[in-house]
Design a protein around this motif. Structure first.
Motif, PDB file in Angstrom:
ATOM      1  N   PHE A  25      12.574   3.051  -3.018  1.00  0.00           N
ATOM      2  CA  PHE A  25      11.201   3.239  -3.515  1.00  0.00           C
ATOM      3  C   PHE A  25      11.146   3.012  -5.027  1.00  0.00           C
ATOM      4  O   PHE A  25      10.267   2.293  -5.527  1.00  0.00           O
ATOM      5  CB  PHE A  25      10.689   4.642  -3.179  1.00  0.00           C
ATOM      6  N   PHE A  27       0.837  -1.210   0.000  1.00  0.00           N
ATOM      7  CA  PHE A  27       0.000   0.000   0.000  1.00  0.00           C
ATOM      8  C   PHE A  27       0.869   1.256   0.000  1.00  0.00           C
ATOM      9  O   PHE A  27       0.531   2.248  -0.658  1.00  0.00           O
ATOM     10  CB  PHE A  27      -0.923  -0.016   1.228  1.00  0.00           C
ATOM     11  N   ALA A  72      -6.958  -4.531  -0.017  1.00  0.00           N
ATOM     12  CA  ALA A  72      -5.870  -3.546   0.018  1.00  0.00           C
ATOM     13  C   ALA A  72      -4.695  -4.001  -0.846  1.00  0.00           C
ATOM     14  O   ALA A  72      -4.102  -3.202  -1.577  1.00  0.00           O
ATOM     15  CB  ALA A  72      -5.412  -3.325   1.457  1.00  0.00           C
ATOM     16  N   ILE A 119       3.849   1.525  -1.349  1.00  0.00           N
ATOM     17  CA  ILE A 119       4.387   1.709  -2.711  1.00  0.00           C
ATOM     18  C   ILE A 119       3.330   2.378  -3.587  1.00  0.00           C
ATOM     19  O   ILE A 119       3.617   3.320  -4.333  1.00  0.00           O
ATOM     20  CB  ILE A 119       4.794   0.349  -3.328  1.00  0.00           C
ATOM     21  N   ALA A 120       2.078   1.904  -3.460  1.00  0.00           N
ATOM     22  CA  ALA A 120       0.991   2.449  -4.271  1.00  0.00           C
ATOM     23  C   ALA A 120       0.675   3.896  -3.893  1.00  0.00           C
ATOM     24  O   ALA A 120       0.161   4.664  -4.702  1.00  0.00           O
ATOM     25  CB  ALA A 120      -0.255   1.580  -4.130  1.00  0.00           C
ATOM     26  N   SER A 121       1.000   4.270  -2.647  1.00  0.00           N
ATOM     27  CA  SER A 121       0.639   5.604  -2.157  1.00  0.00           C
ATOM     28  C   SER A 121       1.659   6.676  -2.526  1.00  0.00           C
ATOM     29  O   SER A 121       1.418   7.858  -2.310  1.00  0.00           O
ATOM     30  CB  SER A 121       0.470   5.577  -0.637  1.00  0.00           C
ATOM     31  N   GLY A 122       2.815   6.248  -3.022  1.00  0.00           N
ATOM     32  CA  GLY A 122       3.792   7.234  -3.469  1.00  0.00           C
ATOM     33  C   GLY A 122       4.964   7.416  -2.515  1.00  0.00           C
ATOM     34  O   GLY A 122       4.973   6.873  -1.400  1.00  0.00           O
ATOM     35  N   GLY A 123       5.935   8.194  -2.959  1.00  0.00           N
ATOM     36  CA  GLY A 123       7.208   8.341  -2.268  1.00  0.00           C
ATOM     37  C   GLY A 123       7.145   8.862  -0.843  1.00  0.00           C
ATOM     38  O   GLY A 123       7.914   8.431   0.007  1.00  0.00           O
ATOM     39  N   SER A 182      -3.500  -2.153  -4.298  1.00  0.00           N
ATOM     40  CA  SER A 182      -2.151  -1.571  -4.318  1.00  0.00           C
ATOM     41  C   SER A 182      -1.333  -2.103  -5.485  1.00  0.00           C
ATOM     42  O   SER A 182      -0.680  -1.326  -6.199  1.00  0.00           O
ATOM     43  CB  SER A 182      -1.435  -1.878  -3.000  1.00  0.00           C
ATOM     44  N   LYS A 185      -2.702  -0.820  -8.817  1.00  0.00           N
ATOM     45  CA  LYS A 185      -2.444   0.619  -8.989  1.00  0.00           C
ATOM     46  C   LYS A 185      -1.020   0.852  -9.504  1.00  0.00           C
ATOM     47  O   LYS A 185      -0.795   1.685 -10.382  1.00  0.00           O
ATOM     48  CB  LYS A 185      -2.650   1.357  -7.667  1.00  0.00           C
ATOM     49  N   VAL A 186      -0.067   0.081  -8.957  1.00  0.00           N
ATOM     50  CA  VAL A 186       1.324   0.246  -9.386  1.00  0.00           C
ATOM     51  C   VAL A 186       1.563  -0.426 -10.741  1.00  0.00           C
ATOM     52  O   VAL A 186       2.198   0.142 -11.622  1.00  0.00           O
ATOM     53  CB  VAL A 186       2.279  -0.348  -8.323  1.00  0.00           C
TER      54      VAL A 186
END
Lengths: 136, 132
Positions: B59, A50, B121, A52-56, B125, B128-129
């Motif tokens: 990241f 989650f 979730a 990673i999907a939410s951004g940096g 996730s 989305k990526v």
């Protein structure tokens, strides 16, 4: 039941307190404990996905926590828990096939799964380059 | 003594097998067999992917890793398979140790909700990526 008048005539299984310790008992109990522990670990993994999907920015919070010494202790414990549960789970599959019940064999694999949990986790962290001072 | 092993209380209550224990037993083991392969891949792949000297590098590496279709599919299989296996396992733990009727039902429901919540979730996730 407390107010049951008639005495229970059924044979009783031995209570935990009168059992002599044996390794298979320890590994069975540990399988449950590590299973519950792994459930908490899964939440960490899903949280990581989650992040990673939410951004940096969100990922940075996650990264800061899990690269701290406290976070690393949690992750290493989780790795031990996963590796042990994996090895013990494979042994349960052999037991389900009716193999490996001889006391000597069962005791050997009990100690093996515990050793595999610890050494396997050290191996995974070594391979990942996460052991301080050791570059791979 | 009758030929039955059942207690008088048991006869009055009339409770017996729920008739679906074997299905649970098999599902737990089939998911275990899948996880024997998925979890080691996940551990090795994840630990290689998340290497990096600083947060930004880690990241970027993690995002690139998860964007690859092959990794995204296997991550979904590993995580959803694990949560399925987890739900079956926690169900047994709750049934074994929680004797209060209301608390047991409440925890079993919570176990189900939490499992589906984690799956939702994780799927959101990864997609989305990977699909972005």
């Amino acid at each position: 039941m407390a107010n049951q008048v008639e005495a229970d005539k059924r044979p009783l299984s031995p209570h935990l307190q009168v059992w002599k310790f044996h390794p298979t008992m320890l590994t069975s109990i540990m399988q449950r404990i590590t299973g519950v522990g792994n459930a908490l670990g899964v939440a960490i993994v899903v949280g990581w996905l989650f992040a990673i999907a939410s951004g940096g920015d969100i990922y940075r919070c996650y990264d800061v926590f899990f690269t701290s010494i406290f976070g690393k202790i949690i992750l290493f414990g989780f790795t031990v828990s996963v590796m042990y549960h994996l090895a013990q789970g494979v042994r349960f599959l052999f037991w389900d096939m009716g193999k490996g019940f001889t006391p000597a064999v069962a005791n050997f694999w009990s100690y093996f799964t515990i050793a595999f949990g610890v050494l396997g986790a050290v191996g995974v962290w070594f391979f990942a380059g996460l052991i301080p001072g050791v570059a791979v | 003594m009758s030929n039955s092993m059942r207690t008088p209380l048991g006869k009055v209550r009339g409770l017996g097998s729920a008739r679906d224990g074997a299905g649970h037993f098999i599902a737990q083991r089939v998911s275990a067999v899948a996880l024997v392969f998925l979890v080691p891949w996940f551990l090795v792949s994840l630990l290689c992917a998340t290497r990096g000297d600083d947060t930004a590098a880690r990241f970027a590496n993690a995002e690139a890793w998860l964007s690859h279709p092959f990794n995204a599919i296997l991550v979904l299989l590993a995580v959803c398979g694990t949560i399925y296996h987890m739900r079956l396992g926690l169900q047994v733990v709750i049934e074994d140790y929680i004797t209060g009727h209301t608390m047991r039902i409440a925890l079993l429901i919570l176990n189900t909700f939490a499992s589906y919540g984690l799956i939702a979730a994780a799927v959101f996730s990864v997609l989305k990526v990977a699909v972005a």
